[in-house]
Design a protein around this motif. Structure first.
Motif, PDB file in Angstrom:
ATOM      1  N   HIS A   1       0.859  -1.187   0.000  1.00  0.00           N
ATOM      2  CA  HIS A   1       0.000   0.000   0.000  1.00  0.00           C
ATOM      3  C   HIS A   1       0.892   1.231   0.000  1.00  0.00           C
ATOM      4  O   HIS A   1       1.702   1.405   0.914  1.00  0.00           O
ATOM      5  CB  HIS A   1      -0.917  -0.003   1.222  1.00  0.00           C
ATOM      6  N   ILE A   2       0.717   2.078  -0.999  1.00  0.00           N
ATOM      7  CA  ILE A   2       1.530   3.282  -1.158  1.00  0.00           C
ATOM      8  C   ILE A   2       0.798   4.469  -0.537  1.00  0.00           C
ATOM      9  O   ILE A   2      -0.414   4.617  -0.705  1.00  0.00           O
ATOM     10  CB  ILE A   2       1.806   3.550  -2.659  1.00  0.00           C
TER      11      ILE A   2
ATOM     12  N   ARG B   1       3.206  -3.024 -18.459  1.00  0.00           N
ATOM     13  CA  ARG B   1       2.431  -2.324 -19.489  1.00  0.00           C
ATOM     14  C   ARG B   1       1.655  -1.233 -18.778  1.00  0.00           C
ATOM     15  O   ARG B   1       0.930  -1.499 -17.813  1.00  0.00           O
ATOM     16  CB  ARG B   1       1.467  -3.294 -20.175  1.00  0.00           C
ATOM     17  N   PHE B   2       1.830  -0.014 -19.225  1.00  0.00           N
ATOM     18  CA  PHE B   2       1.121   1.120 -18.647  1.00  0.00           C
ATOM     19  C   PHE B   2      -0.311   1.124 -19.172  1.00  0.00           C
ATOM     20  O   PHE B   2      -0.531   1.034 -20.370  1.00  0.00           O
ATOM     21  CB  PHE B   2       1.847   2.424 -18.979  1.00  0.00           C
ATOM     22  N   ALA B   3      -1.297   1.226 -18.260  1.00  0.00           N
ATOM     23  CA  ALA B   3      -2.697   1.099 -18.651  1.00  0.00           C
ATOM     24  C   ALA B   3      -3.513   2.364 -18.400  1.00  0.00           C
ATOM     25  O   ALA B   3      -4.498   2.598 -19.093  1.00  0.00           O
ATOM     26  CB  ALA B   3      -3.336  -0.077 -17.909  1.00  0.00           C
ATOM     27  N   ALA B   4      -3.149   3.163 -17.408  1.00  0.00           N
ATOM     28  CA  ALA B   4      -3.907   4.376 -17.084  1.00  0.00           C
ATOM     29  C   ALA B   4      -3.017   5.280 -16.242  1.00  0.00           C
ATOM     30  O   ALA B   4      -2.025   4.822 -15.662  1.00  0.00           O
ATOM     31  CB  ALA B   4      -5.180   4.030 -16.307  1.00  0.00           C
ATOM     32  N   ILE B   5      -3.383   6.549 -16.160  1.00  0.00           N
ATOM     33  CA  ILE B   5      -2.591   7.481 -15.361  1.00  0.00           C
ATOM     34  C   ILE B   5      -2.918   7.319 -13.876  1.00  0.00           C
ATOM     35  O   ILE B   5      -3.994   6.871 -13.495  1.00  0.00           O
ATOM     36  CB  ILE B   5      -2.777   8.945 -15.803  1.00  0.00           C
ATOM     37  N   THR B   6      -1.953   7.702 -13.062  1.00  0.00           N
ATOM     38  CA  THR B   6      -2.111   7.716 -11.608  1.00  0.00           C
ATOM     39  C   THR B   6      -2.182   9.174 -11.178  1.00  0.00           C
ATOM     40  O   THR B   6      -1.185   9.884 -11.240  1.00  0.00           O
ATOM     41  CB  THR B   6      -0.928   7.029 -10.913  1.00  0.00           C
TER      42      THR B   6
ATOM     43  N   SER C   1      -3.681   6.761  -3.928  1.00  0.00           N
ATOM     44  CA  SER C   1      -2.976   5.814  -3.056  1.00  0.00           C
ATOM     45  C   SER C   1      -2.945   4.442  -3.738  1.00  0.00           C
ATOM     46  O   SER C   1      -3.811   3.604  -3.479  1.00  0.00           O
ATOM     47  CB  SER C   1      -3.682   5.701  -1.700  1.00  0.00           C
ATOM     48  N   PRO C   2      -1.969   4.199  -4.592  1.00  0.00           N
ATOM     49  CA  PRO C   2      -1.919   2.932  -5.321  1.00  0.00           C
ATOM     50  C   PRO C   2      -1.667   1.738  -4.404  1.00  0.00           C
ATOM     51  O   PRO C   2      -1.061   1.869  -3.340  1.00  0.00           O
ATOM     52  CB  PRO C   2      -0.739   3.104  -6.278  1.00  0.00           C
ATOM     53  N   VAL C   3      -2.136   0.588  -4.856  1.00  0.00           N
ATOM     54  CA  VAL C   3      -1.850  -0.670  -4.174  1.00  0.00           C
ATOM     55  C   VAL C   3      -1.201  -1.600  -5.198  1.00  0.00           C
ATOM     56  O   VAL C   3      -1.747  -1.814  -6.285  1.00  0.00           O
ATOM     57  CB  VAL C   3      -3.132  -1.321  -3.601  1.00  0.00           C
TER      58      VAL C   3
ATOM     59  N   VAL D   1      -0.896  -2.636 -10.448  1.00  0.00           N
ATOM     60  CA  VAL D   1      -1.054  -1.467  -9.581  1.00  0.00           C
ATOM     61  C   VAL D   1      -2.487  -1.002  -9.768  1.00  0.00           C
ATOM     62  O   VAL D   1      -2.934  -0.767 -10.893  1.00  0.00           O
ATOM     63  CB  VAL D   1      -0.072  -0.329  -9.946  1.00  0.00           C
ATOM     64  N   THR D   2      -3.199  -0.882  -8.654  1.00  0.00           N
ATOM     65  CA  THR D   2      -4.625  -0.563  -8.687  1.00  0.00           C
ATOM     66  C   THR D   2      -4.914   0.626  -7.781  1.00  0.00           C
ATOM     67  O   THR D   2      -4.331   0.751  -6.704  1.00  0.00           O
ATOM     68  CB  THR D   2      -5.452  -1.782  -8.220  1.00  0.00           C
TER      69      THR D   2
END
Length: 132
Positions: free
Chosen positions: A16-17, A83-88, A93-95, A114-115
């Motif tokens: 958890h970031i 593979r990059f799928a979407a921007i953060t 708070s990525p997991v 990363v979700t």
């Protein structure tokens, strides 16, 4: 690495970031040499039609690398791809998660992701780990 016997379906402990701050983006830009204004200048981001700045894709990749090296020593990682799928977005708070999808000949293949809290997957990937 964990002493648990690995099998298909084994999940790595999630990482958890903390919310990604503007300071994190500025520090990463300096450390990586990636000073693309969309990541650090809100005026440029808005001029491009975005609400705000967003995290570097390589920052998410680094977090996934941290997930892996928190699980096994770095020298056991045989390959790592994403593979990059979407921007953060800033303040997200990525997991980071991983799940073993194959174990054969002393190697484990791990599916990575990363979700974000809303379910958006921003990065997918795979690593091959030497179990010997």
């Amino acid at each position: 690495m964990t002493t648990t016997v690995l099998s298909v379906g084994t999940e790595l402990p999630p990482l958890h970031i903390e919310p990604i701050s503007r300071a994190t983006l500025a520090l990463f830009a300096g450390a990586s040499g990636d000073h693309v204004p969309l990541h650090i200048d809100i005026d440029v981001a808005r001029a491009a039609g975005l609400e705000d700045v967003f995290a570097h894709g390589m920052l998410s990749m680094a977090y996934l690398g941290r997930l892996l090296t928190g699980w096994v020593p770095q020298h056991r990682i045989r390959s790592y791809q994403v593979r990059f799928a979407a921007i953060t977005p800033v303040h997200a708070s990525p997991v980071c998660t991983g799940r073993v999808t194959a174990v054969a000949e002393g190697l484990a293949t791990v599916e990575l992701a990363v979700t974000l809290a809303d379910g958006t997957i921003t990065l997918t990937g795979e690593a091959v780990i030497d179990l010997r």
